[in-house]
Design an enzyme around this catalytic site. Structure first.
Site, PDB file in Angstrom:
ATOM      1  N   GLU A 255     -11.432  21.848  42.824  1.00  0.00           N
ATOM      2  CA  GLU A 255     -10.582  20.959  43.414  1.00  0.00           C
ATOM      3  C   GLU A 255      -9.724  20.316  42.361  1.00  0.00           C
ATOM      4  O   GLU A 255     -10.568  19.337  41.619  1.00  0.00           O
ATOM      5  CB  GLU A 255     -11.275  19.735  44.037  1.00  0.00           C
ATOM      6  CG  GLU A 255     -11.813  20.465  45.350  1.00  0.00           C
ATOM      7  CD  GLU A 255     -11.021  20.653  46.684  1.00  0.00           C
ATOM      8  OE1 GLU A 255      -9.623  20.510  46.366  1.00  0.00           O
ATOM      9  OE2 GLU A 255     -11.577  21.160  47.556  1.00  0.00           O
ATOM     10  N   CYS A 289      -6.454  12.387  43.106  1.00  0.00           N
ATOM     11  CA  CYS A 289      -5.890  13.528  43.138  1.00  0.00           C
ATOM     12  C   CYS A 289      -4.769  13.727  44.123  1.00  0.00           C
ATOM     13  O   CYS A 289      -3.974  14.610  44.202  1.00  0.00           O
ATOM     14  CB  CYS A 289      -6.810  14.874  42.869  1.00  0.00           C
ATOM     15  SG  CYS A 289      -7.981  15.037  44.154  1.00  0.00           S
TER      16      CYS A 289
END
Ligand code: ADP
Length: 485
Positions: A255, A289
């Protein structure tokens, strides 16, 4: 000393094979809001990381042999304990990471939801039977836990990034080792304390806390007993960890970074778009993010959106996350503030206009003012980089095809958002965006039932949802022959 109810949640060092490490060398953990030392933890290194991996390997046979229902019961205990201690866990989190207390509570509940969800989903690891090409054979597919899962997690979600990975791994029957970011180990260790109280056996869930990121990372990616490595962090570090994993052909989930576009079309509900942009941009002071990185607004609604958005940003209260009413806490470090400011100043040099904010805040060295920039183009530094701070660059556009091309003009592909009401446009844009997740008239998209993950250089694999379990399972094909005798 951290001010919480259950002082046993404050640990002094790594949790390896059911034992708590205490060693001479200590690392100070500071509160980013004021720089004060809130705790100190023992510094683990390569040796302890290896011990954790070996312990996880040794614990694998017993944990993977438990029925899914037994594992679900233990994971459910863990979930319950985390929720019972939500306030304490949130207070620890805010003090080591900085985010407002309400957000910290939200993170604890969000992380726990993955544990609850995967505990149940672990009961649904179904196999398959496949019609065989000849009558004397049967084809059967079973799914088995991958084995020891090693992971490295970042400081921006000190609780949830661990919960998301550990929940799926443990539910699948894997054992787990995590190295949390050194800025935020206390949340991880508190989770370990509750894991122990929940009845998770020694060696199944291990936390190694240490300052030697690279050396510990080499163990976690290259140790022969590690079957899978999972990482949340920057793309640049992720790439080097993938290459380390290549030596042992480890299974990998990543990720990584994002550069989320947030597109407001002229048929959008503008008030809803403002609300969505606020939620997706300013959460955690912009340090996620999936945070909106570029706001594209169609010319016809540019003035209307900008005016309402700036008014909403002006309302944000900046300060210590423990203070009631604060929306924007500190950034993780003074260096992070400097990086964001450099991006802002560079863009101003390239022609962007500061409408709001634009500098470090008087609240302290780690605080950056909620900022809005206009006159931005997609080629400016602020649009090309992951900002990871409370800054909104607004970019005007005229055509749908043009904005899709601009939105996709990045190596990242994690989250994207757009606001529109026309159903044809909604499908065209949703399908045209090269992103793993798309929020349509929605700025908050992540939950345990949904597959979180990116495409392109934002990573691979999914966390959450039925798809999230696949990352922790191997498919085994059984060919049964000789049935005609
Ligand atoms: P950020 O700090 O911006 O979230 P990083 O990718 O630098 O992103 O850090 C994410 C995690 O990876 C942190 O726990 C950090 O300590 C760790 N880390 C950083 N560099 C390395 C490396 N070379 N090897 C292993 N882990 C690393």
């Amino acid at each position: 000393m951290l001010n919480i109810t259950d002082q046993q949640l404050i640990k002094k060092g790594s949790y390896i094979n059911g034992r708590w490490l205490t060693s001479a060398e200590q690392i100070a953990i500071t509160n980013p809001a004021d720089g004060c030392i809130i705790a100190s933890v023992a510094n683990a290194g390569i040796v302890e990381t290896e011990q954790a991996v070996v312990a996880a390997k040794a614990a694998l046979a017993v944990w993977s042999a438990k029925s899914a229902s037994e594992r679900a019961g233990i994971l459910r205990n863990w979930f319950n304990l985390i929720m019972q201690h939500q306030d304490d866990l949130a207070a620890i989190l805010t003090q080591e990471q900085g985010k407002p207390l309400a957000e910290a509570k939200g993170e604890v509940a969000y992380g726990a939801a993955f544990i609850e969800w995967f505990a149940e989903e672990g009961k649904r690891v179904y196999g398959d039977t496949i019609p065989a090409p000849s009558a004397d054979k049967r084809i059967i597919v079973i799914k088995q836990p991958v084995g020891v899962v090693a992971s490295i997690t970042p400081w921006n979600f000190p609780n949830a990034m661990i919960a998301r990975k550990a929940a799926a791994a443990l539910a699948a029957g894997c054992t787990f080792v995590v190295r949390p970011a050194i800025q935020t180990p206390l949340s991880a260790l508190a989770m370990a304390e509750l894991a122990e109280r929940a009845g998770i056996p020694a060696g199944v869930f291990n936390v190694v806390v240490g300052s030697e990121a690279k050396a510990m990372g080499e163990v976690l990616t290259m140790h022969p007993d590690v079957a899978k490595f999972t990482f949340t962090g920057s793309t640049v570090v992720g790439k080097s960890l993938i290459s380390q994993c290549a030596h042992g052909v480890k299974k990998v989930s990543m990720e990584l970074g994002g550069n989320a576009p947030f597109i407001v079309f002229d048929d959008a509900d503008i008030d809803a778009a403002v609300q969505g942009a606020m939620a997706s941009k300013y959460r955690n002071a912009g340090q996620t993010c999936v945070c909106t990185n570029r706001i594209f607004v169609q010319n016809k609604v540019l003035a209307q959106f900008s005016e309402k958005f700036v008014a909403a940003v002006k309302e944000l209260a900046i300060g210590n996350g423990l203070t009631a009413g604060v929306n924007i806490g500190p950034m993780i470090s003074a260096e992070a503030v400097k990086n964001v400011d450099q991006l802002v100043q560079k863009s101003v040099g390239q022609g962007a206009k500061v409408v709001l904010g634009g500098k470090q805040d008087a609240a302290g060295a780690n605080f950056y003012q909620p900022t809005v920039l206009t006159n931005v183009t997609n080629s400016m530094a602020i649009a090309g980089n992951e900002i990871f701070g409370p800054v909104s660059p607004i970019i005007a556009f005229s055509e749908e095809a043009e904005v899709i091309a601009m939105a996709n003009d990045t190596e990242y592909g994690l989250a994207a958002y757009f606001y529109a009401r026309d159903i044809g446009r909604i499908w065209r844009v949703a399908e045209g965006l090269e992103y793993g997740m798309v929020g349509i008239n929605e700025g908050m998209i992540s939950n345990s039932a949904a597959p979180f993950g990116g495409v392109k250089q934002s990573g691979n694999g999914r966390e959450g949802s039925k798809y999230g379990l696949d990352d922790y399972l191997e498919i085994k094909y059984l060919c049964m022959g000789g049935l005609d005798k």
